[in-house]
Design a protein around this motif. Sequence first.
Motif, short mmCIF file in Angstrom:
data_model
loop_
_atom_site.label_atom_id
_atom_site.label_comp_id
_atom_site.label_asym_id
_atom_site.label_seq_id
_atom_site.Cartn_x
_atom_site.Cartn_y
_atom_site.Cartn_z
N ALA A 223 0.84 -1.20 0.00
CA ALA A 223 0.00 0.00 0.00
C ALA A 223 0.88 1.25 0.00
N LEU A 224 0.32 2.36 -0.45
CA LEU A 224 1.04 3.62 -0.41
C LEU A 224 0.92 4.23 0.99
N LEU A 225 2.03 4.70 1.51
CA LEU A 225 2.03 5.41 2.77
C LEU A 225 1.71 6.87 2.46
N ARG A 226 0.58 7.33 2.96
CA ARG A 226 0.12 8.68 2.63
C ARG A 226 0.35 9.60 3.82
N LEU A 227 1.40 10.42 3.72
CA LEU A 227 1.74 11.39 4.75
C LEU A 227 2.07 12.71 4.07
N ASP A 228 1.68 13.81 4.67
CA ASP A 228 1.98 15.12 4.11
C ASP A 228 3.49 15.29 3.95
N GLY A 229 3.90 15.68 2.77
CA GLY A 229 5.30 15.96 2.51
C GLY A 229 6.14 14.76 2.15
N LEU A 230 5.56 13.54 2.20
CA LEU A 230 6.37 12.34 1.95
C LEU A 230 6.85 12.25 0.50
N VAL A 231 6.00 12.57 -0.44
CA VAL A 231 6.39 12.48 -1.86
C VAL A 231 7.61 13.35 -2.13
N ALA A 232 7.61 14.58 -1.61
CA ALA A 232 8.74 15.48 -1.83
C ALA A 232 9.99 14.96 -1.11
N ALA A 233 9.81 14.40 0.08
CA ALA A 233 10.96 13.90 0.83
C ALA A 233 11.61 12.71 0.16
N LEU A 234 10.80 11.91 -0.56
CA LEU A 234 11.32 10.72 -1.22
C LEU A 234 11.86 11.01 -2.62
N ALA A 235 11.59 12.19 -3.15
CA ALA A 235 11.99 12.51 -4.53
C ALA A 235 13.47 12.28 -4.79
N PRO A 236 14.39 12.62 -3.86
CA PRO A 236 15.82 12.38 -4.15
C PRO A 236 16.17 10.92 -4.35
N LEU A 237 15.33 10.00 -3.85
CA LEU A 237 15.63 8.58 -4.01
C LEU A 237 15.53 8.13 -5.46
N HIS A 238 14.83 8.91 -6.28
CA HIS A 238 14.72 8.58 -7.70
C HIS A 238 15.97 8.97 -8.47
N ASP A 239 16.83 9.78 -7.85
CA ASP A 239 18.03 10.28 -8.53
C ASP A 239 19.07 9.17 -8.64
N VAL A 240 19.90 9.27 -9.65
CA VAL A 240 21.00 8.32 -9.81
C VAL A 240 21.95 8.43 -8.63
N VAL A 241 22.15 9.67 -8.14
CA VAL A 241 23.04 9.90 -7.01
C VAL A 241 22.35 9.47 -5.73
N SER A 242 23.07 8.80 -4.87
CA SER A 242 22.52 8.32 -3.61
C SER A 242 22.00 9.46 -2.76
N ALA A 243 20.78 9.31 -2.24
CA ALA A 243 20.23 10.29 -1.31
C ALA A 243 20.72 9.96 0.09
N THR A 244 21.25 10.96 0.77
CA THR A 244 21.82 10.71 2.09
C THR A 244 21.19 11.54 3.19
N ASP A 245 20.48 12.61 2.84
CA ASP A 245 19.96 13.53 3.84
C ASP A 245 18.60 13.10 4.34
N ALA A 246 18.44 13.12 5.67
CA ALA A 246 17.14 12.86 6.27
C ALA A 246 16.25 14.09 6.08
N ALA A 247 14.95 13.87 6.17
CA ALA A 247 13.98 14.96 5.99
C ALA A 247 12.91 14.86 7.06
N ALA A 248 12.44 16.02 7.52
CA ALA A 248 11.36 16.08 8.50
C ALA A 248 10.05 16.37 7.79
N LEU A 249 9.00 15.66 8.16
CA LEU A 249 7.68 15.88 7.58
C LEU A 249 6.84 16.77 8.51
N PRO A 250 5.83 17.46 7.95
CA PRO A 250 5.01 18.37 8.76
C PRO A 250 4.34 17.68 9.95
#
Length: 269
Positions: A223-250
Amino acid sequence: MTVTVDVSASHIARRIASTIDPVFAMIDGWRDVLEREIAATTGAAPGADTAASAASLDPVVAALVSPELERAGSLITGAGFVASPGYLADAPWHLAWWLSGSNTFGAGPDPKLRRLEAVSDPDSEQFRDYTTLEWWRVPARTGTRHLTGPYVDYLCTDDYTVTITTPVRAGREIVGLVGTDLYVARLERVLLPVIRESGHPCTLVNASGRIVASTDARRATGALLRLDGLVAALAPLHDVVSATDAAALPGGQTVVPCGDTSLALVLEA
Protein backbone atom coordinates in the motif's frame (compact mmCIF):
# COMPACT_ATOMS: atom_id res chain seq x y z
CA MET A 1 17.14 21.91 6.02
CA THR A 2 19.43 19.66 8.05
CA VAL A 3 17.54 17.16 10.21
CA THR A 4 19.07 15.58 13.27
CA VAL A 5 18.46 11.83 13.22
CA ASP A 6 18.63 9.49 16.18
CA VAL A 7 21.86 7.47 16.02
CA SER A 8 19.94 4.19 16.23
CA ALA A 9 17.77 5.19 13.24
CA SER A 10 20.86 5.93 11.13
CA HIS A 11 22.37 2.61 12.22
CA ILE A 12 19.20 0.74 11.27
CA ALA A 13 19.13 2.44 7.85
CA ARG A 14 22.73 1.30 7.28
CA ARG A 15 21.86 -2.26 8.33
CA ILE A 16 18.97 -2.34 5.88
CA ALA A 17 21.30 -1.11 3.14
CA SER A 18 23.83 -3.80 4.10
CA THR A 19 21.13 -6.44 3.55
CA ILE A 20 20.25 -5.19 0.06
CA ASP A 21 23.71 -4.13 -1.14
CA PRO A 22 25.02 -7.71 -1.64
CA VAL A 23 22.09 -8.36 -3.98
CA PHE A 24 23.03 -5.25 -5.97
CA ALA A 25 26.66 -6.38 -6.12
CA MET A 26 25.64 -9.86 -7.25
CA ILE A 27 23.50 -8.48 -10.08
CA ASP A 28 26.30 -6.13 -11.15
CA GLY A 29 28.62 -9.12 -11.32
CA TRP A 30 26.17 -11.03 -13.50
CA ARG A 31 25.86 -8.01 -15.78
CA ASP A 32 29.64 -7.79 -16.18
CA VAL A 33 29.90 -11.47 -17.13
CA LEU A 34 27.09 -11.20 -19.68
CA GLU A 35 28.55 -8.08 -21.24
CA ARG A 36 31.91 -9.82 -21.65
CA GLU A 37 30.19 -12.87 -23.14
CA ILE A 38 28.23 -10.73 -25.59
CA ALA A 39 31.36 -8.81 -26.59
CA ALA A 40 33.26 -12.06 -27.14
CA THR A 41 30.41 -13.54 -29.18
CA THR A 42 29.51 -10.58 -31.36
CA GLY A 43 32.81 -8.71 -31.53
CA ALA A 44 33.41 -5.31 -29.99
CA ALA A 45 32.87 -3.36 -33.22
CA PRO A 46 29.34 -2.27 -34.19
CA GLY A 47 27.96 -4.24 -37.10
CA ALA A 48 29.88 -7.40 -36.33
CA ASP A 49 28.77 -10.36 -38.44
CA THR A 50 28.10 -12.74 -35.53
CA ALA A 51 24.85 -12.05 -33.67
CA ALA A 52 24.15 -12.88 -30.05
CA SER A 53 21.73 -15.75 -29.60
CA ALA A 54 19.59 -17.27 -26.87
CA ALA A 55 21.29 -20.59 -27.55
CA SER A 56 24.67 -19.15 -26.58
CA LEU A 57 23.57 -16.86 -23.73
CA ASP A 58 21.08 -19.09 -21.88
CA PRO A 59 23.67 -21.57 -20.55
CA VAL A 60 25.78 -18.65 -19.32
CA VAL A 61 22.79 -17.13 -17.51
CA ALA A 62 21.85 -20.48 -15.97
CA ALA A 63 25.39 -20.99 -14.68
CA LEU A 64 25.40 -17.50 -13.15
CA VAL A 65 22.08 -17.56 -11.29
CA SER A 66 21.64 -21.23 -10.33
CA PRO A 67 24.16 -21.36 -7.44
CA GLU A 68 22.55 -18.40 -5.65
CA LEU A 69 19.01 -19.66 -6.28
CA GLU A 70 19.96 -23.02 -4.76
CA ARG A 71 21.92 -21.58 -1.84
CA ALA A 72 20.28 -22.17 1.54
CA GLY A 73 19.13 -18.90 3.08
CA SER A 74 19.29 -16.94 -0.17
CA LEU A 75 17.03 -13.88 -0.28
CA ILE A 76 16.27 -14.30 -3.98
CA THR A 77 13.56 -16.48 -5.46
CA GLY A 78 14.05 -15.90 -9.20
CA ALA A 79 16.74 -14.46 -11.45
CA GLY A 80 17.93 -14.19 -15.02
CA PHE A 81 18.27 -12.16 -18.20
CA VAL A 82 15.54 -10.50 -20.28
CA ALA A 83 16.51 -9.51 -23.81
CA SER A 84 15.57 -6.33 -25.62
CA PRO A 85 12.96 -7.23 -28.25
CA GLY A 86 14.63 -8.13 -31.53
CA TYR A 87 18.16 -8.25 -30.16
CA LEU A 88 18.72 -12.02 -30.15
CA ALA A 89 18.92 -13.59 -33.59
CA ASP A 90 17.00 -16.73 -32.63
CA ALA A 91 14.50 -15.28 -30.11
CA PRO A 92 12.83 -11.92 -30.84
CA TRP A 93 11.20 -11.95 -27.36
CA HIS A 94 13.15 -13.80 -24.71
CA LEU A 95 13.22 -14.36 -20.95
CA ALA A 96 16.02 -16.54 -19.64
CA TRP A 97 14.67 -16.65 -16.08
CA TRP A 98 15.05 -19.34 -13.44
CA LEU A 99 12.97 -19.98 -10.30
CA SER A 100 14.26 -21.42 -7.04
CA GLY A 101 12.71 -24.36 -5.23
CA SER A 102 11.22 -21.89 -2.74
CA ASN A 103 9.33 -20.17 -5.55
CA THR A 104 5.86 -21.76 -5.64
CA PHE A 105 4.83 -20.20 -8.97
CA GLY A 106 3.86 -23.03 -11.31
CA ALA A 107 5.66 -25.54 -9.10
CA GLY A 108 4.77 -29.21 -8.95
CA PRO A 109 4.45 -31.32 -5.82
CA ASP A 110 8.24 -31.40 -5.43
CA PRO A 111 9.47 -27.82 -6.08
CA LYS A 112 13.00 -27.50 -7.41
CA LEU A 113 15.13 -25.17 -9.48
CA ARG A 114 13.44 -24.73 -12.85
CA ARG A 115 13.16 -22.37 -15.77
CA LEU A 116 10.22 -20.00 -16.07
CA GLU A 117 7.95 -21.11 -18.91
CA ALA A 118 7.31 -17.75 -20.54
CA VAL A 119 5.12 -17.21 -23.62
CA SER A 120 7.35 -15.59 -26.26
CA ASP A 121 4.93 -15.58 -29.22
CA PRO A 122 3.40 -12.08 -29.50
CA ASP A 123 0.42 -13.54 -31.39
CA SER A 124 -0.55 -15.69 -28.40
CA GLU A 125 -3.37 -14.56 -26.09
CA GLN A 126 -1.12 -15.40 -23.13
CA PHE A 127 1.75 -13.22 -24.38
CA ARG A 128 2.74 -10.27 -22.18
CA ASP A 129 4.85 -7.40 -23.45
CA TYR A 130 7.40 -7.10 -20.65
CA THR A 131 8.68 -3.76 -21.97
CA THR A 132 5.51 -2.15 -20.55
CA LEU A 133 6.34 -3.25 -16.98
CA GLU A 134 8.07 -0.96 -14.49
CA TRP A 135 11.05 -3.25 -13.91
CA TRP A 136 11.81 -2.93 -17.63
CA ARG A 137 10.60 0.59 -18.44
CA VAL A 138 12.52 2.51 -15.78
CA PRO A 139 16.04 1.07 -16.22
CA ALA A 140 15.58 1.08 -20.00
CA ARG A 141 14.78 4.81 -19.79
CA THR A 142 17.35 5.83 -17.16
CA GLY A 143 20.12 3.38 -18.04
CA THR A 144 20.60 2.58 -14.34
CA ARG A 145 19.57 0.01 -11.76
CA HIS A 146 15.98 0.08 -10.50
CA LEU A 147 14.10 -1.48 -7.59
CA THR A 148 10.45 -2.20 -8.42
CA GLY A 149 7.83 -3.03 -5.82
CA PRO A 150 6.47 -4.33 -3.65
CA TYR A 151 3.94 -5.49 -6.25
CA VAL A 152 2.12 -8.70 -7.02
CA ASP A 153 4.21 -10.31 -9.77
CA TYR A 154 1.80 -12.35 -11.89
CA LEU A 155 4.59 -13.21 -14.35
CA CYS A 156 7.13 -14.93 -12.07
CA THR A 157 5.96 -15.34 -8.46
CA ASP A 158 2.21 -14.62 -8.08
CA ASP A 159 3.01 -13.00 -4.72
CA TYR A 160 4.24 -9.71 -3.30
CA THR A 161 7.67 -9.24 -4.80
CA VAL A 162 10.53 -6.79 -5.08
CA THR A 163 12.33 -6.94 -8.43
CA ILE A 164 15.79 -5.44 -8.97
CA THR A 165 16.97 -4.98 -12.57
CA THR A 166 19.95 -3.34 -14.25
CA PRO A 167 20.79 -2.80 -17.93
CA VAL A 168 23.11 -5.05 -19.94
CA ARG A 169 24.93 -3.28 -22.78
CA ALA A 170 26.71 -4.12 -25.99
CA GLY A 171 28.77 -1.00 -26.58
CA ARG A 172 26.37 1.83 -25.77
CA GLU A 173 23.23 -0.12 -26.69
CA ILE A 174 21.03 -1.62 -23.97
CA VAL A 175 20.44 -5.18 -25.16
CA GLY A 176 18.56 -6.45 -22.13
CA LEU A 177 18.29 -6.47 -18.37
CA VAL A 178 19.66 -8.78 -15.72
CA GLY A 179 17.92 -9.00 -12.39
CA THR A 180 16.31 -10.89 -9.58
CA ASP A 181 13.08 -11.31 -7.62
CA LEU A 182 12.80 -11.30 -3.84
CA TYR A 183 9.68 -12.34 -1.94
CA VAL A 184 8.57 -9.45 0.28
CA ALA A 185 7.58 -11.92 3.01
CA ARG A 186 11.19 -13.12 3.12
CA LEU A 187 12.50 -9.55 3.28
CA GLU A 188 10.08 -8.81 6.10
CA ARG A 189 11.38 -11.73 8.15
CA VAL A 190 14.91 -10.42 7.78
CA LEU A 191 14.25 -6.69 8.14
CA LEU A 192 11.42 -6.36 10.67
CA PRO A 193 13.54 -7.38 13.68
CA VAL A 194 16.04 -4.71 12.65
CA ILE A 195 13.36 -2.05 12.14
CA ARG A 196 11.78 -2.76 15.53
CA GLU A 197 15.05 -1.78 17.21
CA SER A 198 14.27 1.87 16.47
CA GLY A 199 11.85 1.99 19.40
CA HIS A 200 9.47 4.06 17.25
CA PRO A 201 6.59 3.12 14.96
CA CYS A 202 8.58 2.68 11.77
CA THR A 203 7.81 1.89 8.12
CA LEU A 204 10.17 0.97 5.29
CA VAL A 205 9.06 2.36 1.92
CA ASN A 206 10.34 2.49 -1.64
CA ALA A 207 10.97 5.69 -3.59
CA SER A 208 7.28 5.93 -4.49
CA GLY A 209 6.15 5.60 -0.87
CA ARG A 210 4.97 2.02 -1.27
CA ILE A 211 5.28 -0.01 1.93
CA VAL A 212 7.86 -2.80 2.09
CA ALA A 213 7.57 -3.56 5.80
CA SER A 214 6.17 -1.83 8.88
CA THR A 215 6.03 -2.26 12.63
CA ASP A 216 2.42 -1.00 12.39
CA ALA A 217 0.14 -3.89 11.43
CA ARG A 218 -2.34 -1.39 9.96
CA ARG A 219 0.17 -0.43 7.28
CA ALA A 220 -0.24 -3.13 4.64
CA THR A 221 2.58 -4.34 2.41
CA GLY A 222 2.31 -2.84 -1.06
CA ALA A 223 0.00 0.00 0.00
CA LEU A 224 1.04 3.62 -0.41
CA LEU A 225 2.03 5.41 2.77
CA ARG A 226 0.12 8.68 2.63
CA LEU A 227 1.74 11.39 4.75
CA ASP A 228 1.98 15.12 4.11
CA GLY A 229 5.30 15.96 2.51
CA LEU A 230 6.37 12.34 1.95
CA VAL A 231 6.39 12.48 -1.86
CA ALA A 232 8.74 15.48 -1.83
CA ALA A 233 10.96 13.90 0.83
CA LEU A 234 11.32 10.72 -1.22
CA ALA A 235 11.99 12.51 -4.53
CA PRO A 236 15.82 12.38 -4.15
CA LEU A 237 15.63 8.58 -4.01
CA HIS A 238 14.72 8.58 -7.70
CA ASP A 239 18.03 10.28 -8.53
CA VAL A 240 21.00 8.32 -9.81
CA VAL A 241 23.04 9.90 -7.01
CA SER A 242 22.52 8.32 -3.61
CA ALA A 243 20.23 10.29 -1.31
CA THR A 244 21.82 10.71 2.09
CA ASP A 245 19.96 13.53 3.84
CA ALA A 246 17.14 12.86 6.27
CA ALA A 247 13.98 14.96 5.99
CA ALA A 248 11.36 16.08 8.50
CA LEU A 249 7.68 15.88 7.58
CA PRO A 250 5.01 18.37 8.76
CA GLY A 251 3.38 15.68 10.89
CA GLY A 252 6.55 15.11 12.91
CA GLN A 253 7.79 12.04 11.05
CA THR A 254 11.39 11.67 9.92
CA VAL A 255 12.46 10.10 6.61
CA VAL A 256 15.89 8.42 6.61
CA PRO A 257 17.32 7.11 3.31
CA CYS A 258 18.83 3.61 3.39
CA GLY A 259 22.02 4.21 1.43
CA ASP A 260 21.62 3.87 -2.34
CA THR A 261 18.94 1.18 -2.12
CA SER A 262 16.16 3.68 -3.06
CA LEU A 263 14.43 2.62 0.19
CA ALA A 264 13.79 4.85 3.19
CA LEU A 265 12.74 4.52 6.82
CA VAL A 266 9.82 6.63 7.97
CA LEU A 267 9.95 7.06 11.75
CA GLU A 268 7.01 8.45 13.66
CA ALA A 269 7.35 10.33 16.90
